[in-house]
Design an enzyme around this catalytic site. Structure first.
Site, PDB file in Angstrom:
ATOM      1  N   HIS B 122       0.879  -1.180   0.000  1.00 16.97           N
ATOM      2  CA  HIS B 122       0.000   0.000   0.000  1.00 16.97           C
ATOM      3  C   HIS B 122       0.916   1.229   0.000  1.00 16.97           C
ATOM      4  O   HIS B 122       2.017   1.189   0.544  1.00 16.97           O
ATOM      5  CB  HIS B 122      -0.837  -0.064   1.283  1.00 16.97           C
ATOM      6  CG  HIS B 122      -1.873   1.005   1.429  1.00 16.97           C
ATOM      7  ND1 HIS B 122      -1.557   2.288   1.806  1.00 16.97           N
ATOM      8  CD2 HIS B 122      -3.222   0.983   1.282  1.00 16.97           C
ATOM      9  CE1 HIS B 122      -2.676   3.007   1.879  1.00 16.97           C
ATOM     10  NE2 HIS B 122      -3.701   2.236   1.561  1.00 16.97           N
ATOM     11  N   ASP B 203       3.213  -4.189   8.098  1.00 15.27           N
ATOM     12  CA  ASP B 203       1.981  -3.417   7.914  1.00 15.27           C
ATOM     13  C   ASP B 203       0.804  -4.344   8.229  1.00 15.27           C
ATOM     14  O   ASP B 203       0.479  -5.236   7.453  1.00 15.27           O
ATOM     15  CB  ASP B 203       1.922  -2.918   6.461  1.00 15.27           C
ATOM     16  CG  ASP B 203       0.645  -2.129   6.176  1.00 15.27           C
ATOM     17  OD1 ASP B 203      -0.280  -2.136   7.023  1.00 15.27           O
ATOM     18  OD2 ASP B 203       0.566  -1.528   5.085  1.00 15.27           O
ATOM     19  N   GLN B 206      -4.332  -4.567   7.216  1.00 12.02           N
ATOM     20  CA  GLN B 206      -5.342  -5.487   6.684  1.00 12.02           C
ATOM     21  C   GLN B 206      -5.332  -6.832   7.399  1.00 12.02           C
ATOM     22  O   GLN B 206      -6.099  -7.724   7.044  1.00 12.02           O
ATOM     23  CB  GLN B 206      -5.124  -5.716   5.182  1.00 12.02           C
ATOM     24  CG  GLN B 206      -5.288  -4.466   4.339  1.00 12.02           C
ATOM     25  CD  GLN B 206      -6.723  -3.949   4.301  1.00 12.02           C
ATOM     26  OE1 GLN B 206      -7.678  -4.684   4.613  1.00 12.02           O
ATOM     27  NE2 GLN B 206      -6.911  -2.688   3.938  1.00 12.02           N
ATOM     28  N   LYS B 229     -10.178   0.563  10.571  1.00 14.95           N
ATOM     29  CA  LYS B 229     -10.454  -0.625   9.763  1.00 14.95           C
ATOM     30  C   LYS B 229     -10.913  -1.792  10.628  1.00 14.95           C
ATOM     31  O   LYS B 229     -11.223  -2.862  10.138  1.00 14.95           O
ATOM     32  CB  LYS B 229      -9.207  -1.041   8.988  1.00 14.95           C
ATOM     33  CG  LYS B 229      -8.833  -0.060   7.876  1.00 14.95           C
ATOM     34  CD  LYS B 229      -7.742  -0.634   7.013  1.00 14.95           C
ATOM     35  CE  LYS B 229      -7.025   0.403   6.174  1.00 14.95           C
ATOM     36  NZ  LYS B 229      -7.830   1.000   5.113  1.00 14.95           N
ATOM     37  N   CYS B 369      -4.921   2.355  -3.578  1.00 22.82           N
ATOM     38  CA  CYS B 369      -3.658   2.847  -2.998  1.00 22.82           C
ATOM     39  C   CYS B 369      -2.521   1.847  -3.179  1.00 22.82           C
ATOM     40  O   CYS B 369      -1.648   1.731  -2.321  1.00 22.82           O
ATOM     41  CB  CYS B 369      -3.795   3.199  -1.524  1.00 22.82           C
ATOM     42  SG  CYS B 369      -4.999   4.480  -1.200  1.00 22.82           S
TER      43      CYS B 369
END
Lengths: 122, 427
Positions: B122, B203, B206, B229, B369
């Site tokens: 991303h 990261d 997600q 999120k 993104c």
């Protein structure tokens, strides 16, 4: 309310003004890097060079961009270069008939941007 | 454990659109809906104790500080961090990576050394490194992806040598791709990286909302994610880091709150995590996030994962027979999370997005993104449906029906419009 009324879908599936004009009097290309849409717009003037005799577009894009390009090519037939300079985004949106969401406005206006660039060459 | 329709009563937005037939939310990878407990926690802070933290001379501010600081322990528990004071509150995942680039990496990675990313990042885990690389003359390297399988292309046998040869000092990679859904083998990569003395930042934007997370098992040194999120408020994110690394890191934003002592021309700073939290923080957002973390832990992250895996499998099955559909990412639900990106031959993603919207189905279209990934895949854009705890089979059914209608409506066009099209002019 739909952005995809029958006329838009038909112009997308069977565009009336799609094609390339060889040796045009003016030509411009535009790309929308966010969605990959690309358009080339071609203008041919009449023999007196006073009016647009023919406009065509080529490229690939979404239904709204394609239909908008088709409508635009139809709308500019017979216009003088002065008319083209005065032709505004609002004029196109009025002919298009539906108010797009802000996120889709760029799709409708890509052909218009190509027209503006092409007009500077006349 | 209840999911889907059974818990929609917990999410006030479903009530707001009840009976309209126009609320099929399939964009949780962009941001999630918020349960009543989160909204109430934020409201309660503003209505009952909206005072500042860390400066309590009175009991309401003590309550604010306790509630705010208490969220660190809850977040630490969620991701199995060893210590609550390793949890730094940021604005979002992107800010977490900016902080990491500006502090740890800026200080410890030198000109001529390398940072390793992947082709599926991303922009939030890409642009901060691009800027750092430009500022300091650091080289960026990328683990490639296999476009067909959506997996990283790397070889455990040679990876350690690769890291040493390229002088890599930091790997920053996504746990789960926000487009492909791919769950990356973080633990395997981190084990080899650590042998080579390389730091690993992950990261988790997600993954934290959808999978059980254990940062110690992953072998991560840093782990970043966002509240919004995962059912929490916007404007609050997390950077977790191993305490000894946080201690060594220089400060990021400076000013009030993060200081220990201040003279006219210099100051000393507090211990982590407070030295990284300048100014009055997002108190309401943090407290709301605490409520979200509790809600998710009550559901159980294993159950969340099972529910979303079920939806993903069902969606692939229901969409599979749509002419021209092509899914991105791994085939097996075991290898991926509940984001399902796809293209439909001859139909532009933006048209799909708009027509789905007209039918009340909310999906994401564009590059999500992750533009370098789309360039690698050779497509300008894709469509993406993503699932969360409140989604159910009715969402999948409606989405599949709408997508079939869209495909019929728009697809019968010449797919390649183009450069061999009829020549219209003749002059």
């Amino acid at each position: 309310m739909t952005l995809y009324r029958q006329e838009i879908i038909e112009r997308y599936r069977f565009p009336r003004y799609k094609g390339v004009i060889k040796n045009p009097h003016a030509q411009a290309e535009k790309i929308n890097s966010f969605c990959g849409d690309e358009i080339a717009l071609f203008l041919r003037l009449n023999d007196e060079k006073s009016q647009v005799a023919e406009a065509r577009f080529d490229g690939q894009g979404c239904a709204l961009m394609t239909a908008s390009a088709d409508i635009l090519c139809e709308a500019v037939q017979g216009k003088t270069s002065d008319d083209l300079r005065k032709f505004s985004a609002e004029d196109l949106l009025q002919i298009y008939g539906e108010a797009p969401s802000p996120g889709r406005l760029k799709c409708l206006l890509l052909p218009y941007e190509a027209l503006k660039s092409a007009t500077t060459l006349l | 454990m209840d999911f889907g329709k059974a818990i929609r009563k917990d999410f006030p937005i479903y009530g707001r659109y009840a009976g309209t037939g126009l609320f099929c939310y399939l964009d949780s990878a962009a941001t999630s809906l918020k349960p009543r407990v989160v909204i109430d926690a934020v409201k309660e802070y503003y209505e009952a104790y909206s005072t500042n933290v860390h400066r309590a001379a009175y009991s309401l501010a003590e309550r604010a500080t306790e509630e705010y600081e208490g969220v660190r322990a809850m977040v630490a528990q969620l991701i199995h961090a060893p210590r609550a004071d390793e949890i730094i509150f940021t604005r979002n995942t992107t800010e977490s990576f900016n902080m990491l680039a500006r502090t740890y990496a800026e200080h410890f990675i030198k000109t001529g050394e390398g940072i390793l990313l992947t082709e599926m990042e991303h922009h939030g885990n890409l642009i901060p490194w691009q800027e750092l690389a430009r500022r300091k003359g650091i080289t960026l390297h990328f683990i490639p992806i296999d476009s067909a399988t959506g997996a990283l292309v790397w070889d455990a046998a040679t990876f350690g040598t690769f890291l040493k040869e390229r002088n890599i000092k930091l790997i920053s990679l996504t746990h789960v791709s926000n487009v492909l859904g791919t769950i990356n083998p973080i633990a395997k990569i981190a084990a080899i990286a650590h042998e080579a003395g390389v730091i690993v930042a992950v990261d988790g934007a997600q993954s934290a909302p959808h999978l059980p997370i254990n940062v110690q098992d992953l072998g991560a040194d840093f782990f970043a994610f966002s509240s919004h999120k995962m059912l929490g408020p916007t404007g609050i994110g997390i950077l977790w880091g191993r305490y000894e690394l946080l201690e060594k890191m220089p400060v990021f934003m400076v000013g009030g709150h993060m200081i220990d002592d201040v003279m006219s021309t210099r100051a000393t700073y507090r211990a982590p995590p407070l030295k990284f939290e300048a100014g009055t923080p997002n108190i309401a957002g943090t407290i709301g996030f605490g409520a979200a973390v509790k809600y998710l832990m009550d559901l159980g992250m294993d159950n969340v994962r099972d529910h979303e895996k079920m939806l993903l499998t069902a969606a692939r099955h229901r969409l599979a027979d749509i002419p021209g559909i092509s899914f991105l990412g791994p085939m097996d639900a075991e290898d991926r999370s509940g984001v399902l990106a796809f293209t439909l031959a001859g139909v532009h993603p933006h048209d799909i997005g708009s027509l789905c919207n007209e039918a009340g189905v909310m999906i994401r279209v564009g590059d999500h993104c992750a533009r370098p990934l789309h360039k690698k895949l050779g497509i300008p854009a894709s469509c993406r449906a993503s699932f969360s705890v409140y989604n159910d089979m009715d969402d999948i059914e409606l989405f599949a029906d709408v997508l079939k209608t869209v495909q019929k409506k728009l697809s019968a066009i010449p797919v390649s419009l183009s450069h061999d099209a009829v020549s219209a002019g003749n002059n």
